[in-house]
Design a protein around this motif. Structure first.
Motif, PDB file in Angstrom:
ATOM      1  N   LEU A  24       0.820  -1.219   0.000  1.00 59.47           N
ATOM      2  CA  LEU A  24       0.000   0.000   0.000  1.00 59.47           C
ATOM      3  C   LEU A  24       0.850   1.263   0.000  1.00 59.47           C
ATOM      4  O   LEU A  24       0.323   2.366   0.021  1.00 59.47           O
ATOM      5  N   GLN A  25       2.176   1.072  -0.050  1.00 57.08           N
ATOM      6  CA  GLN A  25       3.108   2.209  -0.072  1.00 57.08           C
ATOM      7  C   GLN A  25       2.780   3.224   1.025  1.00 57.08           C
ATOM      8  O   GLN A  25       2.658   4.434   0.790  1.00 57.08           O
ATOM      9  N   THR A  26       2.634   2.711   2.224  1.00 57.70           N
ATOM     10  CA  THR A  26       2.398   3.562   3.381  1.00 57.70           C
ATOM     11  C   THR A  26       3.672   4.327   3.722  1.00 57.70           C
ATOM     12  O   THR A  26       4.745   3.737   3.816  1.00 57.70           O
ATOM     13  N   ASN A  27       3.543   5.616   3.916  1.00 58.10           N
ATOM     14  CA  ASN A  27       4.712   6.446   4.196  1.00 58.10           C
ATOM     15  C   ASN A  27       5.141   6.333   5.655  1.00 58.10           C
ATOM     16  O   ASN A  27       4.394   6.702   6.569  1.00 58.10           O
ATOM     17  N   CYS A  28       6.344   5.817   5.850  1.00 57.82           N
ATOM     18  CA  CYS A  28       7.016   5.916   7.130  1.00 57.82           C
ATOM     19  C   CYS A  28       7.913   7.145   7.039  1.00 57.82           C
ATOM     20  O   CYS A  28       8.555   7.370   6.010  1.00 57.82           O
ATOM     21  N   HIS A  74      -4.226   1.475  11.988  1.00 56.87           N
ATOM     22  CA  HIS A  74      -4.561   0.563  10.897  1.00 56.87           C
ATOM     23  C   HIS A  74      -3.338  -0.271  10.545  1.00 56.87           C
ATOM     24  O   HIS A  74      -2.195   0.197  10.651  1.00 56.87           O
ATOM     25  N   PHE A  75      -3.578  -1.500  10.096  1.00 53.61           N
ATOM     26  CA  PHE A  75      -2.515  -2.483   9.915  1.00 53.61           C
ATOM     27  C   PHE A  75      -1.367  -2.003   9.032  1.00 53.61           C
ATOM     28  O   PHE A  75      -0.205  -2.347   9.257  1.00 53.61           O
ATOM     29  N   ASP A  76      -1.686  -1.191   8.028  1.00 51.46           N
ATOM     30  CA  ASP A  76      -0.638  -0.778   7.100  1.00 51.46           C
ATOM     31  C   ASP A  76       0.260   0.312   7.670  1.00 51.46           C
ATOM     32  O   ASP A  76       1.251   0.699   7.037  1.00 51.46           O
ATOM     33  N   HIS A  77      -0.064   0.792   8.865  1.00 51.51           N
ATOM     34  CA  HIS A  77       0.766   1.796   9.533  1.00 51.51           C
ATOM     35  C   HIS A  77       1.518   1.221  10.735  1.00 51.51           C
ATOM     36  O   HIS A  77       2.354   1.931  11.317  1.00 51.51           O
ATOM     37  N   GLY A 110       0.064  10.047   5.056  1.00 52.94           N
ATOM     38  CA  GLY A 110       0.299   8.619   5.212  1.00 52.94           C
ATOM     39  C   GLY A 110       0.496   7.862   3.921  1.00 52.94           C
ATOM     40  O   GLY A 110       1.034   6.747   3.924  1.00 52.94           O
ATOM     41  N   HIS A 111       0.036   8.431   2.828  1.00 47.14           N
ATOM     42  CA  HIS A 111       0.213   7.821   1.502  1.00 47.14           C
ATOM     43  C   HIS A 111       0.411   8.944   0.491  1.00 47.14           C
ATOM     44  O   HIS A 111      -0.122  10.039   0.648  1.00 47.14           O
ATOM     45  N   GLY A 112       1.171   8.664  -0.559  1.00 47.58           N
ATOM     46  CA  GLY A 112       1.308   9.613  -1.644  1.00 47.58           C
ATOM     47  C   GLY A 112       2.314  10.712  -1.373  1.00 47.58           C
ATOM     48  O   GLY A 112       3.049  10.691  -0.379  1.00 47.58           O
ATOM     49  N   PRO A 113       2.331  11.709  -2.254  1.00 44.34           N
ATOM     50  CA  PRO A 113       3.350  12.752  -2.177  1.00 44.34           C
ATOM     51  C   PRO A 113       3.083  13.772  -1.069  1.00 44.34           C
ATOM     52  O   PRO A 113       1.976  13.883  -0.543  1.00 44.34           O
ATOM     53  N   VAL A 114       4.122  14.497  -0.753  1.00 47.76           N
ATOM     54  CA  VAL A 114       4.034  15.600   0.206  1.00 47.76           C
ATOM     55  C   VAL A 114       3.230  16.733  -0.420  1.00 47.76           C
ATOM     56  O   VAL A 114       3.232  16.933  -1.636  1.00 47.76           O
TER      57      VAL A 114
END
Length: 211
Positions: free
Chosen positions: A11-15, A57-60, A191-195
């Motif tokens: 899901l390309q979650t942003n850390c 949520h699980f992806d985070h 949390g996802h995608g670009p800044v």
């Protein structure tokens, strides 16, 4: 002070990894691929102080245990989602992960109410921003004009509200009360995608127009 965006998992979650001049750092939302997080921190010779979760949520949260155990640091979560770390039905992994259930240890630090959150030399304003989930929070680093917003606000989009505990009206209120009142040049680390920035979303986010 520097920040680094590390998209992880399917899901390309942003850390995000936020570091200061003393080489200390804070880790935000270690969703998956713990090895990548650890490798980056070790390569940069950083000293992690804590893991801050925007929501559960699980992806985070998928890599949380491995990361905090490796560095021996505490995790912070809002009290309304403290039990989600332990429960696959609440964190969504039971619904979406096809058998790969996420069951984690309890968080060491439980957040409640809006406050000034100090960890080492880092100082955040903690905003309660529910709607995507009941315990969603955003961490505002006022001195650098940064806000770590999780899945509340994205570039030209907003967080989904069709999962358990989601509430569209509540999400919109959170965005307008807590985020859009920040200085227009505030950088939004989603949390996802670009800044993005607050002014960009005020001008071009189709979900915010007319609310």
């Amino acid at each position: 002070m520097k920040w680094y965006q590390l998209p992880l998992g399917p899901l390309q979650t942003n850390c995000y990894i936020l570091s200061n001049d003393a080489q200390e750092c804070i880790i935000f939302d270690p969703g998956e691929e713990a090895a990548k997080i650890i490798q980056y921190i070790q390569t940069k010779k950083l000293n992690p102080l804590a893991v801050l979760l925007t929501h559960a949520h699980f992806d985070h949260i998928g890599a949380l245990d491995e990361v905090r155990d490796f560095f021996e640091i505490p995790a912070y979560i809002h009290e309304k989602e403290a039990k989600w770390l332990l429960d696959p039905a609440l964190n969504g992994s039971q619904l979406f992960m096809a058998g790969e259930l996420v069951r984690l240890k309890p968080a060491e630090k439980i957040l409640a109410n809006e406050q000034e959150l100090k960890i080492g030399s880092f100082s955040f304003k903690l905003f309660e921003t529910p709607g995507h989930s009941p315990g969603s929070v955003s961490y505002y680093l006022e001195e650098k004009g940064l806000i770590f917003s999780g899945d509340v606000l994205f570039k030209e989009s907003i967080g989904r509200t069709d999962l358990p505990g989601g509430n569209h009206d509540q999400l919109m209120k959170s965005i307008h009360k807590q985020l859009l009142t920040l200085p227009e040049d505030t950088i939004v680390l989603s949390g996802h995608g670009p800044v993005t920035t607050i002014i960009d979303e005020m001008e071009s986010n189709p979900f915010l127009n007319g609310f």
